[in-house]
Design a protein around this motif. Structure first.
Motif, mmCIF file in Angstrom:
data_model
loop_
_atom_site.group_PDB
_atom_site.id
_atom_site.type_symbol
_atom_site.label_atom_id
_atom_site.label_comp_id
_atom_site.label_asym_id
_atom_site.label_seq_id
_atom_site.Cartn_x
_atom_site.Cartn_y
_atom_site.Cartn_z
ATOM 1 N N HIS A 108 0.815 -1.210 0.000
ATOM 2 C CA HIS A 108 0.000 0.000 0.000
ATOM 3 C C HIS A 108 0.853 1.267 0.000
ATOM 4 N N LEU A 109 0.529 2.215 -0.875
ATOM 5 C CA LEU A 109 1.180 3.516 -0.910
ATOM 6 C C LEU A 109 0.188 4.551 -0.400
ATOM 7 N N ASP A 110 0.605 5.343 0.554
ATOM 8 C CA ASP A 110 -0.263 6.337 1.169
ATOM 9 C C ASP A 110 -0.355 7.581 0.287
ATOM 10 N N LEU A 111 -1.190 7.516 -0.741
ATOM 11 C CA LEU A 111 -1.403 8.639 -1.639
ATOM 12 C C LEU A 111 -2.822 8.541 -2.170
ATOM 13 N N ASP A 112 -3.599 9.569 -1.933
ATOM 14 C CA ASP A 112 -4.976 9.612 -2.414
ATOM 15 C C ASP A 112 -5.212 10.999 -3.005
ATOM 16 N N ARG A 113 -5.069 11.085 -4.337
ATOM 17 C CA ARG A 113 -5.168 12.373 -5.015
ATOM 18 C C ARG A 113 -5.928 12.233 -6.328
ATOM 19 N N THR A 114 -6.572 13.333 -6.712
ATOM 20 C CA THR A 114 -7.185 13.392 -8.030
ATOM 21 C C THR A 114 -6.102 13.716 -9.048
ATOM 22 N N LEU A 115 -6.290 13.218 -10.261
ATOM 23 C CA LEU A 115 -5.300 13.377 -11.320
ATOM 24 C C LEU A 115 -5.991 13.877 -12.581
ATOM 25 N N GLY A 167 -8.826 11.089 -13.310
ATOM 26 C CA GLY A 167 -8.988 9.875 -12.532
ATOM 27 C C GLY A 167 -8.546 10.132 -11.109
ATOM 28 N N ARG A 168 -8.271 9.066 -10.403
ATOM 29 C CA ARG A 168 -7.868 9.175 -9.003
ATOM 30 C C ARG A 168 -6.756 8.172 -8.731
ATOM 31 N N ILE A 169 -5.734 8.639 -8.030
ATOM 32 C CA ILE A 169 -4.673 7.750 -7.576
ATOM 33 C C ILE A 169 -4.948 7.462 -6.110
ATOM 34 N N THR A 170 -5.120 6.203 -5.794
ATOM 35 C CA THR A 170 -5.368 5.807 -4.414
ATOM 36 C C THR A 170 -4.743 4.439 -4.159
ATOM 37 N N GLY A 171 -4.040 4.332 -3.060
ATOM 38 C CA GLY A 171 -3.420 3.050 -2.708
ATOM 39 C C GLY A 171 -2.467 2.518 -3.751
ATOM 40 N N GLY A 172 -1.812 3.422 -4.502
ATOM 41 C CA GLY A 172 -0.888 2.989 -5.533
ATOM 42 C C GLY A 172 -1.544 2.583 -6.833
ATOM 43 N N ARG A 173 -2.843 2.798 -6.945
ATOM 44 C CA ARG A 173 -3.595 2.427 -8.144
ATOM 45 C C ARG A 173 -4.183 3.678 -8.805
ATOM 46 N N LEU A 174 -4.373 3.609 -10.112
ATOM 47 C CA LEU A 174 -5.062 4.647 -10.866
ATOM 48 C C LEU A 174 -6.446 4.109 -11.189
ATOM 49 N N ILE A 175 -7.465 4.775 -10.658
ATOM 50 C CA ILE A 175 -8.837 4.282 -10.825
ATOM 51 C C ILE A 175 -9.730 5.382 -11.401
ATOM 52 N N PRO A 195 -10.344 20.530 -13.375
ATOM 53 C CA PRO A 195 -9.549 21.711 -13.049
ATOM 54 C C PRO A 195 -9.130 21.780 -11.579
ATOM 55 N N LYS A 196 -9.778 21.028 -10.718
ATOM 56 C CA LYS A 196 -9.439 21.027 -9.299
ATOM 57 C C LYS A 196 -8.521 19.871 -8.907
ATOM 58 N N ALA A 197 -8.026 19.129 -9.894
ATOM 59 C CA ALA A 197 -7.172 17.974 -9.614
ATOM 60 C C ALA A 197 -5.928 18.404 -8.848
ATOM 61 N N LYS A 198 -5.541 17.589 -7.897
ATOM 62 C CA LYS A 198 -4.357 17.865 -7.080
ATOM 63 C C LYS A 198 -3.059 17.606 -7.836
ATOM 64 N N ILE A 199 -3.123 16.724 -8.843
ATOM 65 C CA ILE A 199 -1.963 16.419 -9.676
ATOM 66 C C ILE A 199 -2.386 16.592 -11.130
#
Length: 111
Positions: A27-34, A47-55, A63-67
């Motif tokens: 598990h990677l501790d990263l939960d961000r919008t992309l 999409g969304r990056i969560t737990g090391g996955r792109l979903i 426009p509000k994506a964190k990455i």
């Protein structure tokens, strides 16, 4: 010239690679919008990056994506396929990644 469908497929291929890596690395501790903006095609995906996955990959910008990853379609595909080194691409401004510096460090673990 690449197409929107090829870019979309490359992102789904990336999602599959990240899912396989997440299984192996834990598990990677990263939960961000992309947001992925493809400049030459005038299109975007999000999409969304969560737990090391792109979903939840979908068409359209967030426009509000964190990455935000900004590149041409050909550079996006080359980056995902491993033919373009991410560090060199960023240094040469072929690819731009807008993110919090701490998020960038976590993203390096994914690749």
């Amino acid at each position: 010239m690449v197409t929107v469908d090829e870019c979309r497929q490359a992102l789904h291929d990336l999602a599959a690679k990240l899912a396989a890596n997440a299984e192996a690395q834990g598990h990677l501790d990263l939960d961000r919008t992309l947001a992925c903006r493809v400049t030459d095609l005038g299109t975007a995906f999000h999409g969304r990056i969560t737990g090391g996955r792109l979903i939840d990959i979908a068409d359209g910008d967030d426009p509000k994506a964190k990455i935000a990853l900004i590149s041409s379609g050909a550079d996006l595909i080359a980056l995902i396929e491993g033919r373009l080194d991410v560090t060199r691409a960023i240094a040469s401004r072929q690819v731009t990644i807008k993110a919090n510096p701490f998020d960038l460090l976590k993203l390096r673990k994914l690749l």
